[in-house]
Enzyme design. Structure first.
Site, PDB file in Angstrom:
ATOM      1  N   HIS A 191     -63.581 -57.381  37.411  1.00 12.83           N
ATOM      2  CA  HIS A 191     -62.650 -56.272  37.625  1.00 12.83           C
ATOM      3  C   HIS A 191     -61.429 -56.671  38.436  1.00 12.83           C
ATOM      4  O   HIS A 191     -60.357 -56.104  38.292  1.00 12.83           O
ATOM      5  CB  HIS A 191     -63.386 -55.067  38.213  1.00 12.83           C
ATOM      6  CG  HIS A 191     -64.160 -54.353  37.159  1.00 12.83           C
ATOM      7  ND1 HIS A 191     -65.511 -54.486  37.034  1.00 12.83           N
ATOM      8  CD2 HIS A 191     -63.740 -53.585  36.125  1.00 12.83           C
ATOM      9  CE1 HIS A 191     -65.904 -53.802  35.978  1.00 12.83           C
ATOM     10  NE2 HIS A 191     -64.859 -53.243  35.404  1.00 12.83           N
ATOM     11  N   GLU A 433     -71.194 -50.400  25.144  1.00 12.02           N
ATOM     12  CA  GLU A 433     -71.090 -51.563  26.028  1.00 12.02           C
ATOM     13  C   GLU A 433     -72.411 -52.296  26.187  1.00 12.02           C
ATOM     14  O   GLU A 433     -72.494 -53.249  26.952  1.00 12.02           O
ATOM     15  CB  GLU A 433     -70.656 -51.126  27.434  1.00 12.02           C
ATOM     16  CG  GLU A 433     -69.479 -50.218  27.473  1.00 12.02           C
ATOM     17  CD  GLU A 433     -69.022 -49.960  28.885  1.00 12.02           C
ATOM     18  OE1 GLU A 433     -68.295 -50.791  29.424  1.00 12.02           O
ATOM     19  OE2 GLU A 433     -69.400 -48.910  29.447  1.00 12.02           O
ATOM     20  N   ASP A 457     -68.378 -55.644  28.889  1.00 16.23           N
ATOM     21  CA  ASP A 457     -69.792 -55.470  29.214  1.00 16.23           C
ATOM     22  C   ASP A 457     -70.681 -55.817  28.032  1.00 16.23           C
ATOM     23  O   ASP A 457     -71.773 -56.358  28.218  1.00 16.23           O
ATOM     24  CB  ASP A 457     -70.055 -54.027  29.667  1.00 16.23           C
ATOM     25  CG  ASP A 457     -69.747 -53.857  31.143  1.00 16.23           C
ATOM     26  OD1 ASP A 457     -70.151 -54.729  31.927  1.00 16.23           O
ATOM     27  OD2 ASP A 457     -69.074 -52.875  31.512  1.00 16.23           O
ATOM     28  N   CYS A 504     -61.666 -51.514  23.603  1.00 13.49           N
ATOM     29  CA  CYS A 504     -60.902 -51.382  24.853  1.00 13.49           C
ATOM     30  C   CYS A 504     -61.239 -52.456  25.874  1.00 13.49           C
ATOM     31  O   CYS A 504     -60.746 -52.439  26.986  1.00 13.49           O
ATOM     32  CB  CYS A 504     -61.090 -49.994  25.464  1.00 13.49           C
ATOM     33  SG  CYS A 504     -62.748 -49.708  26.076  1.00 13.49           S
TER      34      CYS A 504
HETATM   35  C1  PEP Z   1     -65.707 -53.049  29.082  1.00 12.41           C
HETATM   36  O1  PEP Z   1     -66.810 -53.182  29.595  1.00 12.41           O
HETATM   37  O2  PEP Z   1     -65.304 -53.728  28.110  1.00 12.41           O
HETATM   38  C2  PEP Z   1     -64.763 -52.055  29.611  1.00 12.41           C
HETATM   39  C3  PEP Z   1     -63.622 -51.829  29.016  1.00 12.41           C
HETATM   40  O3  PEP Z   1     -65.108 -51.429  30.769  1.00 12.41           O
HETATM   41  P1  PEP Z   1     -64.928 -52.133  32.203  1.00 12.41           P
HETATM   42  O4  PEP Z   1     -64.157 -53.398  32.004  1.00 12.41           O
HETATM   43  O5  PEP Z   1     -64.241 -51.171  33.084  1.00 12.41           O
HETATM   44  O6  PEP Z   1     -66.353 -52.387  32.596  1.00 12.41           O
HETATM   45 MG    MG Z   2     -67.513 -51.728  30.982  1.00 12.10          MG
END
Ligand code: PEP
Ligand code: MG
Length: 579
Positions: A191, A433, A457, A504
């Site tokens: 993150h 995910e 994820d 995404c």
């Molecule tokens: C993902 O897991 O691909 C996602 C977009 O969510 P995050 O990166 O916030 O876990």
């Molecule tokens: Mg995620």
């Protein structure tokens, strides 16, 4: 001059003096000392404790404090810690045995004690962990004196060099002064990397021992395109990089001209290009880069950015601000994805042994209904202001989705009772995910209005590779055949059920994966705003027929290496400048 290779996570070049940041934003200038210096450090500890006690006693006597009983009580607890001889002894013993600086010893010992407190089941005791952190900061302030710097109060341009930066620390970076970021730890989709990318700060992670090589104030080049960090570069290298930086800026400028052009393939298929955001003020960047809406609003950053839990109104204001810029264009608000590496104030004090498999995301929400309902109320209230869609993260089975929707209905009823309006037709989607969600996509599709594949994820959970751990980063790939087969299942099942599917995860912002994603049938991508122009250029350079061919070929391959090499070649042939 020292050259280090890591993982490029946010493009761009920066050259500036380094600021070394240890955990908790405090800059610990040095860790190790020679044995002959140990007594000096022990004396510094004594002085720091004495000064901290004096400071606190002074504050206790202050007028404000007298008016506020609770503050007095807190100070009294801190004073007890500071007067505790055994605590001081533990720190000085550590200096003696490990030959470390006073600052390092204070940070290590007090954080160790705090984490023990935090694990105690008794709430009164576990909450004392916060007091220990305060005492640690007070002592560090005494030790570091004027040298103390924190990343929120910078006055000159720097590149941050850290062992690891938490998403909370990354979220607080001031882009006016922070020109680059380099960390020893981390992975492509951690993150912290995602935040750096969203903020447009060039960043490289997984540099292993950079913090031991770079000293505060060294000149550092961060090459976020190639994943290279150079400490104390010679003048020739600096000159080369200045030129490279200008070329990169010129390329960005050329891409900027695509801003108002549609994201449409050469054979006329329209692709929806949306932005991923963490904060409402990123909306400007999404619009500036030509994004058509928000495909993922990571609302948990509302918690990370604040010392107290956001109220319903804090949520509402953030969503209203986001929606006002998009009118009839989609804004997908993901309910809070807390846990794992993103903690609430109270979670932070009681770490789980295996947080990515623990009380994370929708699971956390379903066990903390008051918090969850507060957010859902705010989302529903904001839903009348634009085309708001709601999305639940980390759904792993249909019961979870049913439960989350039931709570949503409860909140709707509450709003009805209070005559508060909301969009009754609000679309409710889920993130895919986990392998379990991917494998049951046909069932989940009956109760979801749309899917968004979170490849960050999905890759982590499919391959059992921690997305933020540099030690296993070579095993982490969204184009591993296992991940692609799950994605294909989801896209096909969703297509049959007529449920729209977006991607995404960070995969959607990687040039070489775009033809594959389009060829697999996805028509909506949501990505970090700075990457939108480059991805748009790729979309405008390909035909769907070409993409289909690429996807067919890739899905027949059995090795990640072969797939990666093939995708790089295929993309390079069509748009060499993407590399
Ligand atoms: C993902 O897991 O691909 C996602 C977009 O969510 P995050 O990166 O916030 O876990
Ligand atoms: Mg995620």
């Amino acid at each position: 001059m020292e050259i280090k290779k890591g993982i490029a996570v946010s493009p761009g070049i920066s050259i500036a003096k380094s600021l070394i940041i240890d955990a908790e934003d405090y800059r610990i200038p040095q860790r190790s000392i020679s044995p002959s210096q140990r007594m000096i450090e022990v004396q510094r500890i004594r002085n720091a404790f004495r000064a901290a006690v004096e400071e606190l006693t002074g504050l206790q006597a202050g007028e404000d404090a007298i008016k506020r009983r609770e503050i007095m009580d807190i100070f009294a607890v801190h004073l007890r810690f500071l007067r505790d001889r055994s605590l001081r002894k533990r720190i000085t013993d550590y200096i003696q045995s490990e030959s470390v600086t006073a600052e390092y010893a204070v940070a290590t010992i007090l954080r160790d004690i705090a984490s023990h407190f935090a694990r105690v089941k008794d709430a009164y005791i576990s909450e004392r962990a916060a007091d220990i952190y305060d005492v640690e900061k007070r002592l560090l302030r005494q030790l570091l004196g004027y040298k103390r710097e924190d990343i929120e109060h910078l006055t000159e341009q720097v590149v941050i060099v850290a062992r690891q930066l938490s998403p909370t620390q990354a979220a607080a970076l001031n882009t006016e002064f922070v020109k680059g970021l380099a960390t020893d730890a981390g992975g492509r989709t951690s993150h912290t990397a995602i935040v750096a990318r969203s903020l447009g700060i060039p960043a490289v992670v997984a540099l292993e021992d950079l913090t031991e090589i770079a000293g505060g104030g060294d000149t550092v080049i961060i090459d976020g395109n190639r994943g290279i960090v150079i400490v104390n570069p010679d003048t020739e290298t600096i000159e080369q990089y200045r030129q490279y930086s200008q070329e990169f800026a010129a390329l960005e400028h050329r891409l900027y001209s695509l801003k108002d052009k549609p994201a449409v393939t050469r054979d006329g298929v329209e692709i929806s290009l949306l932005g991923n955001i963490e904060f409402p003020d990123e909306v400007k960047l999404v619009l500036d880069k030509g994004g058509e809406g928000i495909g993922l609003y990571r609302t948990e950053f509302l918690y990370l950015n604040s010392s107290s839990e956001p109220t319903e109104d804090d949520h509402y204001q953030a969503y209203a601000e986001t929606l006002k810029s998009f009118k009839d264009r989609p804004v997908i608000i993901r309910t809070m994805d807390l846990g794992a590496d993103k903690y609430t104030q109270s979670q932070r004090l009681a770490p789980e042994p295996n947080p990515f498999l623990g009380l994370r995301s929708i699971r956390f929400c379903l066990q903390n209904l008051t918090m969850f309902k507060t957010q859902l109320r705010a989302i529903l209230r904001a839903s009348v202001l634009g085309k708001l869609k709601l999305m639940f993260p980390l759904i792993t089975n249909v019961q979870e989705l049913m439960q989350a929707k039931m709570i949503l209905r409860d909140v709707m009823e509450d709003l009805d009772d209070e005559s508060i309006s909301y969009d009754r037709q609000i679309e409710v989607g889920i993130m895919i995910e986990t392998p379990s969600a991917a494998l049951t996509a046909s069932t989940l599709a009956r109760d979801a209005d749309f899917f968004s594949i979170g490849t960050n994820d999905l890759t982590q959970y499919t391959l059992a590779v921690d997305r933020g751990n540099e030690l296993v980063s070579t095993l982490y790939s969204p184009v591993d055949p296992a991940v692609l087969r799950l994605m294909r299942t989801v896209i096909q099942d969703a297509h049959r059920a007529q449920v729209d599917t977006a991607v995404c995860g960070e995969m959607a912002s990687e040039a070489e994966y775009i033809m594959l994603i389009l060829g697999m049938g996805v028509r909506t991508l949501s990505l970090a705003p700075p990457m939108i122009p480059e991805i748009k250029q790729i979309i405008r350079s390909v035909t769907i027929a070409q993409c289909n061919k690429v996807a067919r070929k890739v899905l027949s391959m059995n090795s990640e290496r072969q797939i990666s090499a093939y995708l790089r070649d295929a993309t390079r042939k069509i748009i060499p400048e993407a590399f």
